[in-house]
Design a protein around this motif. Structure first.
Motif, PDB file in Angstrom:
ATOM      1  N   LEU A  99       0.824  -1.209   0.000  1.00  0.00           N
ATOM      2  CA  LEU A  99       0.000   0.000   0.000  1.00  0.00           C
ATOM      3  C   LEU A  99       0.860   1.261   0.000  1.00  0.00           C
ATOM      4  O   LEU A  99       0.558   2.229  -0.704  1.00  0.00           O
ATOM      5  CB  LEU A  99      -0.938   0.003   1.210  1.00  0.00           C
ATOM      6  CG  LEU A  99      -2.147  -0.909   1.104  1.00  0.00           C
ATOM      7  CD1 LEU A  99      -2.894  -0.933   2.435  1.00  0.00           C
ATOM      8  CD2 LEU A  99      -3.071  -0.448  -0.004  1.00  0.00           C
ATOM      9  N   SER A 100       1.926   1.250   0.779  1.00  0.00           N
ATOM     10  CA  SER A 100       2.771   2.441   0.836  1.00  0.00           C
ATOM     11  C   SER A 100       3.476   2.667  -0.501  1.00  0.00           C
ATOM     12  O   SER A 100       3.565   3.805  -0.981  1.00  0.00           O
ATOM     13  CB  SER A 100       3.787   2.344   1.973  1.00  0.00           C
ATOM     14  OG  SER A 100       4.656   1.259   1.756  1.00  0.00           O
ATOM     15  N   TRP A 101       3.961   1.608  -1.134  1.00  0.00           N
ATOM     16  CA  TRP A 101       4.594   1.767  -2.452  1.00  0.00           C
ATOM     17  C   TRP A 101       3.574   2.203  -3.488  1.00  0.00           C
ATOM     18  O   TRP A 101       3.879   3.012  -4.371  1.00  0.00           O
ATOM     19  CB  TRP A 101       5.285   0.484  -2.892  1.00  0.00           C
ATOM     20  CG  TRP A 101       6.689   0.421  -2.380  1.00  0.00           C
ATOM     21  CD1 TRP A 101       7.148  -0.354  -1.372  1.00  0.00           C
ATOM     22  CD2 TRP A 101       7.800   1.189  -2.845  1.00  0.00           C
ATOM     23  NE1 TRP A 101       8.496  -0.113  -1.179  1.00  0.00           N
ATOM     24  CE2 TRP A 101       8.903   0.823  -2.071  1.00  0.00           C
ATOM     25  CE3 TRP A 101       7.950   2.158  -3.835  1.00  0.00           C
ATOM     26  CZ2 TRP A 101      10.163   1.387  -2.262  1.00  0.00           C
ATOM     27  CZ3 TRP A 101       9.208   2.720  -4.023  1.00  0.00           C
ATOM     28  CH2 TRP A 101      10.291   2.332  -3.242  1.00  0.00           C
ATOM     29  N   GLY A 102       2.365   1.693  -3.404  1.00  0.00           N
ATOM     30  CA  GLY A 102       1.322   2.128  -4.318  1.00  0.00           C
ATOM     31  C   GLY A 102       1.030   3.608  -4.163  1.00  0.00           C
ATOM     32  O   GLY A 102       0.850   4.324  -5.156  1.00  0.00           O
ATOM     33  N   TYR A 103       1.013   4.081  -2.920  1.00  0.00           N
ATOM     34  CA  TYR A 103       0.782   5.502  -2.682  1.00  0.00           C
ATOM     35  C   TYR A 103       1.930   6.337  -3.234  1.00  0.00           C
ATOM     36  O   TYR A 103       1.705   7.391  -3.843  1.00  0.00           O
ATOM     37  CB  TYR A 103       0.605   5.766  -1.187  1.00  0.00           C
ATOM     38  CG  TYR A 103       0.447   7.223  -0.865  1.00  0.00           C
ATOM     39  CD1 TYR A 103      -0.746   7.882  -1.138  1.00  0.00           C
ATOM     40  CD2 TYR A 103       1.495   7.961  -0.331  1.00  0.00           C
ATOM     41  CE1 TYR A 103      -0.901   9.227  -0.861  1.00  0.00           C
ATOM     42  CE2 TYR A 103       1.350   9.306  -0.064  1.00  0.00           C
ATOM     43  CZ  TYR A 103       0.163   9.936  -0.327  1.00  0.00           C
ATOM     44  OH  TYR A 103       0.021  11.256  -0.066  1.00  0.00           O
ATOM     45  N   VAL A 104       3.161   5.884  -3.051  1.00  0.00           N
ATOM     46  CA  VAL A 104       4.324   6.625  -3.554  1.00  0.00           C
ATOM     47  C   VAL A 104       4.270   6.718  -5.077  1.00  0.00           C
ATOM     48  O   VAL A 104       4.490   7.785  -5.658  1.00  0.00           O
ATOM     49  CB  VAL A 104       5.640   5.956  -3.082  1.00  0.00           C
ATOM     50  CG1 VAL A 104       6.838   6.479  -3.848  1.00  0.00           C
ATOM     51  CG2 VAL A 104       5.827   6.159  -1.591  1.00  0.00           C
ATOM     52  N   TYR A 116       1.595   6.424  -7.028  1.00  0.00           N
ATOM     53  CA  TYR A 116       0.451   7.264  -7.409  1.00  0.00           C
ATOM     54  C   TYR A 116       0.781   8.745  -7.230  1.00  0.00           C
ATOM     55  O   TYR A 116       0.514   9.565  -8.113  1.00  0.00           O
ATOM     56  CB  TYR A 116      -0.776   6.879  -6.578  1.00  0.00           C
ATOM     57  CG  TYR A 116      -1.932   7.811  -6.769  1.00  0.00           C
ATOM     58  CD1 TYR A 116      -2.690   7.765  -7.937  1.00  0.00           C
ATOM     59  CD2 TYR A 116      -2.267   8.740  -5.794  1.00  0.00           C
ATOM     60  CE1 TYR A 116      -3.758   8.632  -8.121  1.00  0.00           C
ATOM     61  CE2 TYR A 116      -3.325   9.608  -5.973  1.00  0.00           C
ATOM     62  CZ  TYR A 116      -4.070   9.549  -7.139  1.00  0.00           C
ATOM     63  OH  TYR A 116      -5.106  10.404  -7.320  1.00  0.00           O
ATOM     64  N   ALA A 117       1.357   9.101  -6.097  1.00  0.00           N
ATOM     65  CA  ALA A 117       1.676  10.500  -5.825  1.00  0.00           C
ATOM     66  C   ALA A 117       2.710  11.024  -6.810  1.00  0.00           C
ATOM     67  O   ALA A 117       2.608  12.168  -7.276  1.00  0.00           O
ATOM     68  CB  ALA A 117       2.179  10.652  -4.392  1.00  0.00           C
ATOM     69  N   SER A 118       3.692  10.211  -7.165  1.00  0.00           N
ATOM     70  CA  SER A 118       4.713  10.682  -8.106  1.00  0.00           C
ATOM     71  C   SER A 118       4.128  10.885  -9.500  1.00  0.00           C
ATOM     72  O   SER A 118       4.506  11.824 -10.205  1.00  0.00           O
ATOM     73  CB  SER A 118       5.899   9.728  -8.145  1.00  0.00           C
ATOM     74  OG  SER A 118       5.491   8.470  -8.631  1.00  0.00           O
TER      75      SER A 118
END
Length: 49
Positions: A23-28, A30-32
């Motif tokens: 989830l944290s890598w997915g957020y990173v 997505y945000a980038s």
């Protein structure tokens, strides 16, 4: 409630840790991509992305 074995607890904790990491890598990622799209829109306002 019957006691849970150590192996089962280890498996549950590993699965939770994996879910948090994914989830944290997915957020990173997505945000980038959002930031990159904003920068491209600012640099090239007449293009469609």
């Amino acid at each position: 409630m019957k006691p849970v074995s150590r192996r089962t607890l280890d498996w549950i904790y590993s699965a939770l840790l994996l879910a948090v990491v994914l989830l944290s890598w997915g957020y990173v990622i997505y945000a980038s991509t959002v930031v990159a799209q904003r920068q491209l829109r600012k640099k090239y306002p007449d293009k469609i992305f």
